[in-house]
Design a protein around this motif. Structure first.
Motif, PDB file in Angstrom:
ATOM      1  N   LEU A 162       0.849  -1.197   0.000  1.00  0.00           N
ATOM      2  CA  LEU A 162       0.000   0.000   0.000  1.00  0.00           C
ATOM      3  C   LEU A 162       0.881   1.242   0.000  1.00  0.00           C
ATOM      4  CD1 LEU A 162      -2.870  -0.978   2.433  1.00  0.00           C
ATOM      5  CD2 LEU A 162      -3.075  -0.430   0.006  1.00  0.00           C
ATOM      6  N   ARG A 163       1.813   1.273   0.966  1.00  0.00           N
ATOM      7  CA  ARG A 163       2.865   2.296   1.015  1.00  0.00           C
ATOM      8  C   ARG A 163       4.150   1.580   1.380  1.00  0.00           C
ATOM      9  NH1 ARG A 163      -1.144   5.204   3.892  1.00  0.00           N
ATOM     10  NH2 ARG A 163      -0.106   4.665   5.835  1.00  0.00           N
ATOM     11  N   CYS A 164       5.283   2.310   1.345  1.00  0.00           N
ATOM     12  CA  CYS A 164       6.554   1.597   1.552  1.00  0.00           C
ATOM     13  C   CYS A 164       6.636   0.976   2.948  1.00  0.00           C
ATOM     14  CB  CYS A 164       7.741   2.497   1.277  1.00  0.00           C
ATOM     15  SG  CYS A 164       7.961   3.793   2.472  1.00  0.00           S
ATOM     16  N   ASP A 165       5.868   1.523   3.893  1.00  0.00           N
ATOM     17  CA  ASP A 165       5.916   0.957   5.246  1.00  0.00           C
ATOM     18  C   ASP A 165       4.596   0.294   5.618  1.00  0.00           C
ATOM     19  OD1 ASP A 165       4.418   3.206   5.262  1.00  0.00           O
ATOM     20  OD2 ASP A 165       5.387   4.143   6.987  1.00  0.00           O
ATOM     21  N   GLU A 166       3.795  -0.003   4.598  1.00  0.00           N
ATOM     22  CA  GLU A 166       2.501  -0.638   4.882  1.00  0.00           C
ATOM     23  C   GLU A 166       2.294  -1.832   3.958  1.00  0.00           C
ATOM     24  OE1 GLU A 166      -2.141   0.613   5.506  1.00  0.00           O
ATOM     25  OE2 GLU A 166      -0.657   2.160   5.225  1.00  0.00           O
ATOM     26  N   PRO A 167       2.604  -3.044   4.472  1.00  0.00           N
ATOM     27  CA  PRO A 167       2.527  -4.223   3.608  1.00  0.00           C
ATOM     28  C   PRO A 167       1.099  -4.560   3.195  1.00  0.00           C
ATOM     29  CG  PRO A 167       3.069  -4.860   5.866  1.00  0.00           C
ATOM     30  CD  PRO A 167       3.023  -3.375   5.837  1.00  0.00           C
ATOM     31  N   LEU A 168       1.004  -5.360   2.154  1.00  0.00           N
ATOM     32  CA  LEU A 168      -0.306  -5.783   1.654  1.00  0.00           C
ATOM     33  C   LEU A 168      -0.154  -7.220   1.178  1.00  0.00           C
ATOM     34  CD1 LEU A 168      -3.209  -4.972   0.642  1.00  0.00           C
ATOM     35  CD2 LEU A 168      -2.115  -4.337  -1.511  1.00  0.00           C
ATOM     36  N   ALA A 169      -0.977  -8.123   1.716  1.00  0.00           N
ATOM     37  CA  ALA A 169      -0.913  -9.522   1.271  1.00  0.00           C
ATOM     38  C   ALA A 169      -1.597  -9.596  -0.088  1.00  0.00           C
ATOM     39  CB  ALA A 169      -1.606 -10.417   2.287  1.00  0.00           C
ATOM     40  N   LEU A 170      -0.808  -9.840  -1.133  1.00  0.00           N
ATOM     41  CA  LEU A 170      -1.354  -9.819  -2.489  1.00  0.00           C
ATOM     42  C   LEU A 170      -1.611 -11.226  -3.029  1.00  0.00           C
ATOM     43  CD1 LEU A 170       0.983  -7.025  -3.842  1.00  0.00           C
ATOM     44  CD2 LEU A 170      -1.497  -6.931  -4.009  1.00  0.00           C
ATOM     45  N   SER A 171      -0.724 -12.160  -2.704  1.00  0.00           N
ATOM     46  CA  SER A 171      -0.810 -13.493  -3.314  1.00  0.00           C
ATOM     47  C   SER A 171      -2.001 -14.275  -2.808  1.00  0.00           C
ATOM     48  CB  SER A 171       0.447 -14.307  -2.986  1.00  0.00           C
ATOM     49  OG  SER A 171       1.585 -13.660  -3.455  1.00  0.00           O
ATOM     50  N   GLY A 172      -2.632 -15.014  -3.716  1.00  0.00           N
ATOM     51  CA  GLY A 172      -3.657 -15.975  -3.318  1.00  0.00           C
ATOM     52  C   GLY A 172      -2.974 -17.207  -2.728  1.00  0.00           C
TER      53      GLY A 172
END
Ligand SMILES: NC(=O)c1ccc[n+]([C@@H]2O[C@H](COP(=O)([O-])OP(=O)(O)OC[C@H]3O[C@@H](n4cnc5c(N)ncnc54)[C@H](OP(=O)(O)O)[C@@H]3O)[C@@H](O)[C@H]2O)c1
Length: 237
Positions: free
Chosen positions: A40-50
């Protein structure tokens, strides 16, 4: 053969055919959205993979000797870099951390079977952080860990294949330095408008930009997997 088996065979053939001596075979592998966001941002991870592409990522980890991320990813995600969604060996975790910002409480400092290797430019660090093996290397022009020196060190320590997982600064640095041999990308069918995987590659001409050639693609669960070899154009073109 299913997709997981085909990618494993393809990578294995590539590793065998790899001729460059003195550095490991480098596979770049990460998950991105349709617009190229990895977080989302450089310090805000986002789980993208299924689920299925996450398993593929862990399978890829298991067939590389080492796995490398930048300190930005450690500070943001606190990853373990282990093989948990596949049956196989954990690769050697490696972090590029020029200024030695690694938090002693990071999960990479307390892995059950491995001491994480931290590559830094802080020469007189004198730091002993439990669970870490800290090595000082020459800095590049920007004062960051010099990638060719880092890869030579890894090769000398027995890392013959290396998976680079990110984040964006590290992905861009490896591509700019023409040190990526193969790519396995997970592309999730969503727009995020977030932190992008690739920054300025500092190439002076379009012909010099890295390309996947040949490349392959296939759907895996809800995601698209894109994989191939990197070719680098002529910088003088
Ligand atoms: N979707 C995915 O698959 C995926 C995978 C991994 C990460 N991510 C995301 O990526 C984000 C982090 O990316 P990021 O760009 O901030 O950090 P990063 O690429 O993980 O780490 C960058 C840092 O590594 C250090 N470094 C040392 N030597 C370097 C070199 N030669 N080249 C480049 N960097 C070097 C630098 O800090 P020093 O100068 O202090 O050493 C640099 O700021 C997080 O949000 C994370 O969630 C996503």
């Amino acid at each position: 053969m299913n997709l997981n088996q085909r990618i494993e065979h393809w990578l294995s053939d590539n590793k065998k055919a790899f001729r460059a001596t003195g550095r490991p075979f480098v596979t770049l592998s990460y998950a991105q959205s349709l617009d190229g966001s990895i977080a989302l941002r450089c310090d805000e991870p986002l789980a993208l993979s299924g689920e299925q592409s996450l398993r593929l990522t862990h399978q890829l980890r298991s067939i590389h000797d080492g796995i490398l991320v930048g300190i930005g990813t450690v500070l943001s995600d606190d990853p373990q870099l282990t093989v948990r969604h596949w049956v196989g060996q954990n690769p050697q975790p490696i972090v590029l951390d020029s200024q030695l910002r690694m938090p002693p409480k990071a999960r990479l400092c307390c892995l059950p079977d491995k001491r994480c290797w931290v590559l830094t430019t802080v020469d007189d660090h004198g730091a002993v952080i439990e669970g870490l093996d800290i090595t000082a290397l020459q800095g590049d022009a920007d004062g960051r860990v010099c990638l060719p020196h880092a890869l030579q060190l890894l090769w000398n320590r027995g890392i013959k294949s290396l998976m680079v997982e990110g984040g964006a600064s590290v992905i861009s640095a490896f591509l700019s330095a023409r040190l990526v041999d193969a790519v396995v990308l997970t592309i999730t069918p969503q727009f995020v408008g977030g932190y992008k995987a690739v920054k300025d590659l500092e190439q002076t001409s379009r012909a010099a930009l890295p390309k996947l050639n040949p490349f392959f693609s296939e759907r895996l669960g809800d995601d698209l997997i894109l994989w191939g070899n990197i070719s680098y154009g002529d910088t003088a073109a």
